[in-house]
Design an enzyme around this catalytic site. Structure first.
Site, short mmCIF file in Angstrom:
data_model
loop_
_atom_site.label_atom_id
_atom_site.label_comp_id
_atom_site.label_asym_id
_atom_site.label_seq_id
_atom_site.Cartn_x
_atom_site.Cartn_y
_atom_site.Cartn_z
CG ASP A 252 16.28 7.20 2.02
OD1 ASP A 252 17.16 6.82 2.81
OD2 ASP A 252 15.71 8.31 2.13
CD1 TRP A 253 20.22 3.80 2.96
CD2 TRP A 253 20.92 3.06 4.93
NE1 TRP A 253 21.58 3.80 2.93
CE2 TRP A 253 22.05 3.35 4.13
CE3 TRP A 253 21.11 2.59 6.21
CZ2 TRP A 253 23.35 3.17 4.58
CZ3 TRP A 253 22.41 2.41 6.67
CH2 TRP A 253 23.51 2.70 5.86
#
Length: 724
Positions: A252-253
């Site tokens: 995830d970012w």
């Protein structure tokens, strides 16, 4: 020079022609790469200085990771897209939970096909559109991005979306695993036993992997004390070794990678979306041997193999941008929105039921702060910006051009009541918007240590705080503090229904909204979700009767929030067990306001289980369904199992099938059954076997409250279970 003249392009051509496989193609590319190019596959290509601009850039272009121009490798070209493509002006479909309410995997596959097509037309090849985290509690801010509370429904709908997306783009499923709360998603530690983990929270992920997902996105949260990017037990032991997943894993970012080396060892292949921890740490780690070259090659092979295979098997022609938000996609958005709307109440007022609206009425009042807004949902990473939208009011005016329609914002309940009293029928549109629920905002006070202590306290602190301030301009929401409507909405409903007994309430939102404080006053009640760019027209078609409300609840609607698991949006540690939603209500003996799977139509439909075949691999059930009414209508045939040896049996959905019937017409519907909910996994051997108990089967139109007519689930080999 064309793509086919490059090394990557030649590999794609050869795989497509059957000259060699994708594994060999990946190895040939790896043999041509320098160490710098190999390490470049393992993180985003954009420099870290772009960190504060991510929310802006996400809507303008794909984020690229692992491009190697020298060899023509295009890299992973990322777009988000749970309800449509976030790049540019694209088709905004209803949110995922609304599409779950259709209970129609075939329709969802068509949505996936459209999203994949628009993804590729926008220059991306990788869509993070498949979110299958369970709705453990409806207060979860991103509930609108999931398929509801049930593993079987979630698995089938997520698999359908995956199949559709993959025609044009690589499909990424997220967030692996146990990500079901928002405000503390970066830090919360989820504790879970083996039974609940493998039999409740992972089966739908496996279903999507089995459906061909190209990639998995790891979650921010911790599971059993380990952040998911370094959680080898789940990323490698389960995902790869037990399930056989051969694609690649992305983080995830920004906040989803905690250790460059440990995450690579654990099985997380790509740090997204920028050159952050891995760009800093991996070159030295490779030189010193802290990370083995074989480990780097393993991840590189997964990424390239998947990319080549996708390019070789997808549709060859690049879609035209003219297809984005095209008439066919708008029509699909309209159809999905209409079929997602759930009719919860429809009482007789005067001589007939209140809905569909009597064509003879001449004056309609449309009331509420949300009546004039398209209200597409969360403004976070899943936000779609369509070229046009339709509000409920606009939809009704288009559908009823000759009718007098008066409106009121509802801000003053007394004035709204007067407007309603002067009309023959009143429609109130109330509920949630992106201020009430959605993706949480990273604030300046976030523990930036999630990026590693040195980066968090040094070079990246100012960009991170800058990112937080930029994001806060675009995103609000987070977890909900209450499952009730705003008090002003409740006052409005009470005032209007007192003034006009012919009142319809339309609820907008992304999960359960409690109705006990006002439900008994309302003769007609619908859930219209965040209905996408065509949501206003779809709602009007259902209210006027040109379309039927085809939706069924993908979660239970309780009478009291206390009947659900405890939910603390600030918790740093939580326990996930196997009792939530309808299952929790069943196990504790609480009657719901509306059960899981519930929804009314504009006709009456009866059903009867004829026979079923079932073993540990699954089975099927034949159900006689009859439309006993005077108009065409649809139903969702749902098949449940339960252990009747328990004092309070807990219903487990095994299968479902949506069907449409003409008036006074019977049909035999075959429902495919999933054995998973009736099986248990041995943690030592990883083998599955039947759960003990007296298991029985029942066909119903929603989660059953009685098992009086159930039939034994498992039969002697070679025989059918017959129902009289």
């Amino acid at each position: 020079m064309t793509a086919e003249d490059t090394t990557f392009g030649e590999s794609v051509r050869a795989v497509r022609a059957g000259e060699f496989g994708a594994d060999e193609a990946a190895d040939r590319l790896i043999d041509r790469m320098t160490d710098g190019e190999l390490l470049g596959l393992l993180d985003g290509d954009s420099p870290r200085r772009l960190l504060p601009l991510i929310p802006i850039l996400l809507s303008r272009r794909p984020f690229v990771a692992g491009a190697v121009p020298r060899l023509g490798v295009p890299g992973i070209r990322f777009s988000d897209g749970g309800r449509g493509v976030v790049i540019g002006a694209s088709t905004a479909f209803p949110v995922t939970i609304a599409r779950a309410a259709t209970w129609d995997p075939a329709l969802e596959e068509r949505v996936g096909l459209a999203i994949g097509l628009e993804t590729r037309a926008r220059g991306a090849n990788y869509s993070a559109s498949v979110c299958v985290n369970l709705l453990r509690h409806p207060a979860w801010g991103r509930a609108q991005e999931c398929y509801g509370e049930d593993p079987v429904l979630t698995g089938r709908m997520g698999s359908a979306l995956t199949r559709g997306v993959r025609v044009h783009a690589m499909a990424c499923v997220k967030h692996f695993a146990l990500n079901s709360m928002e405000n503390e998603r970066f830090e919360v530690d989820v504790r879970v036993d083996e039974h609940a983990l493998h039999e409740v929270y992972l089966p739908h992920f496996k279903a999507v992997v089995d459906a061909g997902a190209d990639s998995v996105m790891s979650a921010y949260n911790r599971v059993r004390g380990e952040y998911m990017d370094v959680n080898r037990a789940l990323l490698t032991d389960v995902l790869r070794h037990e399930w056989g997943f051969s694609g690649f894993v992305t983080s995830d970012w920004v906040f989803g990678t905690h250790d460059a080396v440990a995450s690579l060892h654990a099985g997380m292949d790509v740090e997204m979306p920028l050159r952050l921890l891995r760009a800093r740490d991996l070159p030295a780690a490779l030189r010193t041997g802290d990370v083995a070259r074989a480990t780097v090659l393993q991840s590189a092979h997964r990424i390239l193999r998947t990319s080549v295979l996708h390019a070789a098997t997808r549709e060859v022609a690049t879609p035209s941008a003219a297809l984005i938000a095209s008439p066919s996609h708008r029509a699909l958005a309209h159809q999905v929105a209409a079929e997602s709307i759930v009719l919860l109440k429809n009482e007789t007022v005067g001589a007939a039921r209140l809905l569909p609206l009597d064509p003879g009425i001449r004056h309609l009042a449309v009331i509420g702060r949300l009546a004039t807004r398209a209200n597409l949902g969360d403004h976070g990473s899943s936000r779609v910006r369509p070229p046009s939208t339709v509000s409920p009011l606009q939809g009704l005016r288009e559908a009823l051009p000759r009718m007098r329609i008066t409106t009121n914002s509802g801000r003053n309940a007394r004035v709204a009541a007067a407007v309603a009293a002067a009309a023959e029928t009143a429609i109130i549109v109330v509920g949630m918007d992106h201020h009430d629920e959605g993706e949480s905002v990273v604030t300046g006070g976030v523990d930036v240590g999630v990026l590693g202590r040195s980066l968090g306290s040094g070079l990246l602190r100012r960009p991170l705080i800058g990112l937080a301030h930029v994001v806060s301009r675009f995103v609000r929401g987070g977890d909900r503090s209450s499952l009730d409507l705003r008090p002003s909405d409740v006052r409005l409903i009470r005032a209007v229904t007192a003034a006009n007994p012919r009142t319809v309430v339309v609820l907008i939102g992304g999960s359960a909204i409690l109705t006990e404080a006002w439900r008994d006053r309302v003769p007609a009640l619908l859930v219209a979700w965040y209905g996408g760019m065509e949501g206003g027209r779809a709602l009007a078609s259902v209210l006027t009767g040109s379309a039927e409300p085809g939706g069924r609840l993908p979660f239970v609607l309780p009478t009291d929030a206390a009947h659900l698991p405890a939910f603390d949006s600030a918790a740093k540690s939580v326990v996930y067990d196997d009792a939530w939603g309808q299952r929790r209500l069943d196990g504790e003996g609480h009657a719901p306001a509306f059960p899981f799977g519930f929804g009314l139509g504009y006709t009456t439909i009866e059903h009867r289980l004829l026979s079923h075949r079932f073993d540990d691999t699954g089975g099927s059930a034949d159900v006689l369904v009859t439309n006993t009414g005077d108009r065409e209508g649809s139903t969702v045939v749902q098949v449940y199992a339960a252990d009747l040896s328990l004092d309070l049996p807990v219903a487990q959905l095994l299968g479902f099938q949506k069907t449409t019937l003409q008036p006074h017409t019977p049909a035999v519907v075959t429902v495919t059954l999933d054995a998973g909910p009736t099986l248990q996994r041995d943690p030592a051997t990883r083998r599955w076997s039947p759960r003990p108990g007296e298991w029985a089967l029942l066909a119903a139109q929603h989660s059953p409250s009685s098992w009086a007519h159930a039939r034994p689930l498992r039969q002697t080999a070679g025989t059918d279970a017959e129902s009289g």
